[in-house]
Enzyme design. Structure first.
Site, PDB file in Angstrom:
ATOM      1  N   HIS A 259      32.132  34.267  30.560  1.00  0.00           N
ATOM      2  CA  HIS A 259      32.133  33.547  31.496  1.00  0.00           C
ATOM      3  C   HIS A 259      30.759  32.824  32.141  1.00  0.00           C
ATOM      4  O   HIS A 259      30.503  32.847  33.526  1.00  0.00           O
ATOM      5  CB  HIS A 259      33.013  33.867  32.930  1.00  0.00           C
ATOM      6  CG  HIS A 259      34.249  33.982  32.545  1.00  0.00           C
ATOM      7  ND1 HIS A 259      35.163  33.538  31.819  1.00  0.00           N
ATOM      8  CD2 HIS A 259      35.185  35.111  33.113  1.00  0.00           C
ATOM      9  CE1 HIS A 259      36.407  34.029  31.763  1.00  0.00           C
ATOM     10  NE2 HIS A 259      36.581  34.904  32.532  1.00  0.00           N
TER      11      HIS A 259
ATOM     12  N   HIS B 246      39.430  29.706  37.754  1.00  0.00           N
ATOM     13  CA  HIS B 246      39.933  31.183  37.370  1.00  0.00           C
ATOM     14  C   HIS B 246      40.769  31.574  38.633  1.00  0.00           C
ATOM     15  O   HIS B 246      40.467  32.808  38.974  1.00  0.00           O
ATOM     16  CB  HIS B 246      38.495  32.007  37.043  1.00  0.00           C
ATOM     17  CG  HIS B 246      38.888  33.296  36.272  1.00  0.00           C
ATOM     18  ND1 HIS B 246      39.801  34.376  36.487  1.00  0.00           N
ATOM     19  CD2 HIS B 246      38.474  33.603  35.020  1.00  0.00           C
ATOM     20  CE1 HIS B 246      40.163  35.005  35.731  1.00  0.00           C
ATOM     21  NE2 HIS B 246      39.260  35.055  34.657  1.00  0.00           N
TER      22      HIS B 246
ATOM     23  N   TYR C  30      43.921  33.656  40.575  1.00  0.00           N
ATOM     24  CA  TYR C  30      44.647  34.369  40.260  1.00  0.00           C
ATOM     25  C   TYR C  30      45.918  34.333  41.190  1.00  0.00           C
ATOM     26  O   TYR C  30      45.677  34.279  42.385  1.00  0.00           O
ATOM     27  CB  TYR C  30      44.179  35.762  40.558  1.00  0.00           C
ATOM     28  CG  TYR C  30      43.258  36.593  39.751  1.00  0.00           C
ATOM     29  CD1 TYR C  30      41.825  35.950  39.675  1.00  0.00           C
ATOM     30  CD2 TYR C  30      43.479  37.629  39.151  1.00  0.00           C
ATOM     31  CE1 TYR C  30      40.821  36.322  39.036  1.00  0.00           C
ATOM     32  CE2 TYR C  30      42.349  38.190  38.218  1.00  0.00           C
ATOM     33  CZ  TYR C  30      41.061  37.690  38.167  1.00  0.00           C
ATOM     34  OH  TYR C  30      40.031  38.180  37.354  1.00  0.00           O
TER      35      TYR C  30
ATOM     36  N   GLU D 207      44.338  30.044  32.696  1.00  0.00           N
ATOM     37  CA  GLU D 207      42.911  29.291  32.798  1.00  0.00           C
ATOM     38  C   GLU D 207      43.018  28.322  31.392  1.00  0.00           C
ATOM     39  O   GLU D 207      42.850  28.562  30.149  1.00  0.00           O
ATOM     40  CB  GLU D 207      42.185  30.295  32.244  1.00  0.00           C
ATOM     41  CG  GLU D 207      41.800  31.395  33.295  1.00  0.00           C
ATOM     42  CD  GLU D 207      41.318  32.790  32.758  1.00  0.00           C
ATOM     43  OE1 GLU D 207      39.972  32.725  32.446  1.00  0.00           O
ATOM     44  OE2 GLU D 207      41.870  33.784  32.602  1.00  0.00           O
TER      45      GLU D 207
END
Ligand code: GLA
Length: 342
Positions: free
Chosen positions: A106, A175, A177, A306
């Site tokens: 990342h 990213h 959630y 993603e």
């Protein structure tokens, strides 16, 4: 019409102020920070009109400044893993900082999720821009990046653009959630997921793809028809998903994933121009973080979709091209549509 407003959201340790933008349509309200271009909240209605915030995050800036599992952030310069942080371009070898087992993850030690971006209000949304210096985190070329969040009714579009002065690997994603029951609900086992992929990438122990492009046929990775995550993860794949699913290379807008939460009626549909989607079921969450409104986030309490290039693509000839060259424009968009079903 989407209302766009903004307010202060604290200051960084060096004194620079962070702003938080609120985008509000008839059915969706979301908030996004100039720090990390982080999506901090996303409120949608269930089938009875009750609102819930369906993304994980923190109440204040400190949570996002501290080390955390990239909640809601824009990831770059290269999302996911590069094996041993090594690659070579035109015969020149590069070594990135290692921050995840033996690999680079990342964007490295300070990825785009830890950068203060410059915001600009645009019709129905907000655009963030930043410049990543030549050599920053080991990557070649000065890279200019623009990430635009636009909300139209029930659809959020995130567009990523970039230009470079030297050939560089690039892979940008968001990213977030999600938990369609509302963040803080302990498990996502009552969510039904489908991903329109005929193949996926098996990985080694360090989560680097082995290089094989495997058919999903007759495996737990066949998600072309909806599967209930509970029966799937609990009974079969104990650790959950953390895999790239292979999509079309066409760069055309195409549907790729759909998640339905029957108890609330919330439906999330994802479309993208990207060639891959990392489906991650929050296997590394352990409940130790203090989330929004005092929530805790245990393992499997969220999922990430993603949309991106395939992990370690810069080192694999049979994976989609991972390089951006001077004079070219990187340009990808992902659409998230939030609706309800009976
Ligand atoms: C991605 C990776 C996971 C994990 C998370 C962050 O989804 O694929 O393995 O590193 O990011 O915790």
């Amino acid at each position: 019409m989407t209302q766009v407003s903004s307010e202060g959201f604290g200051t960084l340790p060096d004194g620079r102020p962070v702003r938080r933008f609120t985008l509000s349509s008839d059915s969706v309200t979301l908030r996004v920070l100039s720090f990390g271009a982080i999506l901090t909240s996303l409120e949608t209605k269930d089938r009875d009109g009750q609102t819930a915030d369906i993304v994980l995050g923190f109440d204040n800036l400190e949570g996002y400044i501290n080390k955390h599992p990239y909640f809601g952030a824009v990831i770059g310069r290269v999302a996911n893993r590069i094996a041993e942080g090594k690659f070579s371009i035109d015969g020149k070898d590069y070594q990135l900082p290692i921050n995840n087992g033996p690999n680079s993850l990342h964007g490295g030690l300070k990825g785009f999720d830890k950068v203060l971006w410059t915001p600009e209000v645009v019709p129905n949304g907000v655009r963030f821009s930043m410049t990543s210096a030549d050599g920053e985190q080991g990557y070649p070329g000065e890279l200019k990046v623009w990430v635009t969040y636009v909300l139209n009714g029930e659809e959020l579009a995130i567009n990523y653009k970039a230009k470079t002065t030297k050939t560089t690997p690039i892979n940008l994603t968001n990213h977030s959630y999600f938990n369609l029951a509302g963040h803080g609900t302990p498990k996502i086992y009552d969510h039904e997921v489908s991903i329109e992929a005929e193949s996926y990438l098996p990985v080694d122990k360090t989560l680097i793809p082995t290089g094989e492009i495997a058919s999903v046929m007759n495996t737990y990775f066949d998600l072309r028809n909806p599967v209930l995550l509970g029966s799937h993860i609990e009974n079969k794949l104990t650790e959950g998903f953390d895999h790239n699913f292979c999509l079309s290379f066409s760069k055309q807008r195409s549907p790729c994933a759909r998640v339905f939460h029957q108890p609330s009626g919330r439906l999330l549909e994802v479309e993208t121009t990207q060639p891959g989607i990392q489906f991650y079921t929050a296997n590394f969450l352990d409940g130790s973080l203090k989330g929004k409104e005092g929530a805790t986030y245990p393992k499997h309490s969220a999922f990430c979709l993603e949309t991106q290039n395939w992990p370690n693509a810069v080192n694999k000839k049979n994976f989609p091209d991972a390089l951006l060259r001077p004079g070219e424009e990187y340009n990808h968009t992902t659409w998230f549509k939030f609706s309800v079903r009976q």
